[in-house]
Design an enzyme around this catalytic site. Structure first.
Site, PDB file in Angstrom:
ATOM      1  N   GLY A 230      15.090 -28.327  47.478  1.00  0.00           N
ATOM      2  CA  GLY A 230      15.259 -28.764  46.100  1.00  0.00           C
ATOM      3  C   GLY A 230      14.995 -30.244  45.962  1.00  0.00           C
ATOM      4  O   GLY A 230      14.580 -30.902  46.908  1.00  0.00           O
TER       5      GLY A 230
ATOM      6  N   SER B  34      26.589 -30.783  45.911  1.00  0.00           N
ATOM      7  CA  SER B  34      26.602 -32.236  46.131  1.00  0.00           C
ATOM      8  C   SER B  34      27.841 -32.876  45.533  1.00  0.00           C
ATOM      9  O   SER B  34      28.418 -32.356  44.555  1.00  0.00           O
ATOM     10  CB  SER B  34      25.355 -32.831  45.483  1.00  0.00           C
TER      11      SER B  34
ATOM     12  N   LYS C  83      23.151 -29.167  40.275  1.00  0.00           N
ATOM     13  CA  LYS C  83      24.027 -28.666  41.340  1.00  0.00           C
ATOM     14  C   LYS C  83      25.156 -27.810  40.758  1.00  0.00           C
ATOM     15  O   LYS C  83      25.564 -26.817  41.352  1.00  0.00           O
ATOM     16  CB  LYS C  83      24.572 -29.832  42.166  1.00  0.00           C
TER      17      LYS C  83
ATOM     18  N   TYR D  83      20.537 -34.432  38.074  1.00  0.00           N
ATOM     19  CA  TYR D  83      20.612 -33.829  39.410  1.00  0.00           C
ATOM     20  C   TYR D  83      21.986 -33.167  39.620  1.00  0.00           C
ATOM     21  O   TYR D  83      22.066 -32.020  40.082  1.00  0.00           O
ATOM     22  CB  TYR D  83      20.353 -34.928  40.447  1.00  0.00           C
TER      23      TYR D  83
END
Ligand code: 15L
Length: 271
Positions: free
Chosen positions: A69, A107, A136, A132
């Site tokens: 990813g 994350s 996640k 981002y």
């Protein structure tokens, strides 16, 4: 010996995991970029934004460690393709191929807008610090759906920062050594009673912002603590005027629109 697919295997975390897990499992290493698999292991080139590739690489494995990813804050289009569409393809391809277990390294950025003076555990609601981080959270939600609806066994690791040594003050709280992340991934692969679990991917750091009781309950016994590097790390830390980044766990992800992408092709090199 179990066969384990590692997606995104050419990245930093994939490289550490390959080295640490190569004696324990038969690895199928997959990435968009070419890589040389160690002797006795296989490489399968794939772009997981294509369903056909995801179906091909997930066939016949015992578990998937889905690292593939976009790994930092960046343009929405890149995150969408890799972390939303690609992530969906991997879960769905695993389901169609009858692969029950997925280890999904999510994350710290899924919860990066928690403050540094808070200690959070695996039950807090998400507070992503970036597009981002949102991607996640999508992966965590998808994993939860596939566990509840399709009976898959899903192990979510909210990774801090994998590195041989912690690189700055923030990472003293978030750091995980290569051998500790390998051990935690192996807990995710081996534990007999995984349905849907969230754990934090950090070593036993004195300065941790996480209560990692869920990982310890499942058998994780980290061997490292960032504290032995604290003096040298703090001595070289430069003062920052970014008060939001400094007071929140996600650091600059809370304020930046882009963070350098470690997987980007080097300038001057052809793609
Ligand atoms: C992440 O989620 C990234 O994948 C990694 O590249 C680091 O930026 C890490 O977080 C971090 O917060 O240090």
């Amino acid at each position: 010996m179990k066969t384990i697919l590692i997606t995104g295997a050419a990245g930093d975390v994939g490289t550490h995991l390959t080295r640490e897990l190569a004696d324990k499992y038969k690895l199928r290493l997959s990435d968009k970029r070419k890589l040389k698999a160690p002797k006795g292991h296989a490489f399968a080139r794939a772009d997981i934004s294509r369903m056909s590739d995801a179906l091909r690489i997930t066939k016949g494995v015992d578990a998937v460690v889905h690292l593939g990813g976009y790994s930092v804050e960046g343009p929405w289009e890149a995150i969408l393709q890799a972390n939303i569409i690609g992530c969906y393809h991997v879960f769905e391809a695993a389901r169609r191929n009858g692969v029950k277990r997925i280890i999904f390294p999510t994350s710290n950025h899924a919860v990066g807008f928690y403050r540094r003076d808070q200690t959070i555990d695996h039950r807090v609601y998400p507070k992503p610090d970036s597009r981002y981080g949102v991607s996640k959270v999508f992966g965590e939600a998808l994993g939860s759906l596939y566990a509840d609806k399709y009976g898959m066994q899903v192990f979510m690791i909210r990774i801090g920062n994998v590195n041989p040594k912690p690189i700055d003050k923030r990472r003293l709280s978030l750091w995980i050594s290569p051998r500790d992340i390998a051990q935690l991934v192996a807990v995710g692969i081996e534990h007999p009673h995984v349905r849907f679990e969230i754990v934090y991917g950090i070593s036993k750091n004195k300065r941790a912002w996480y209560d990692n009781a869920n990982a310890y309950r499942l058998g994780y016994k980290p061997q490292d603590d960032s504290e032995i590097y604290a003096e040298e790390v703090l001595a070289r830390e430069k003062p920052s005027s970014d008060a939001i980044a400094e007071s929140h766990q996600g650091g600059v992800f809370c304020t930046a629109e882009a963070v350098p992408n470690p997987a980007a092709p080097k300038k001057g090199r052809r793609k």
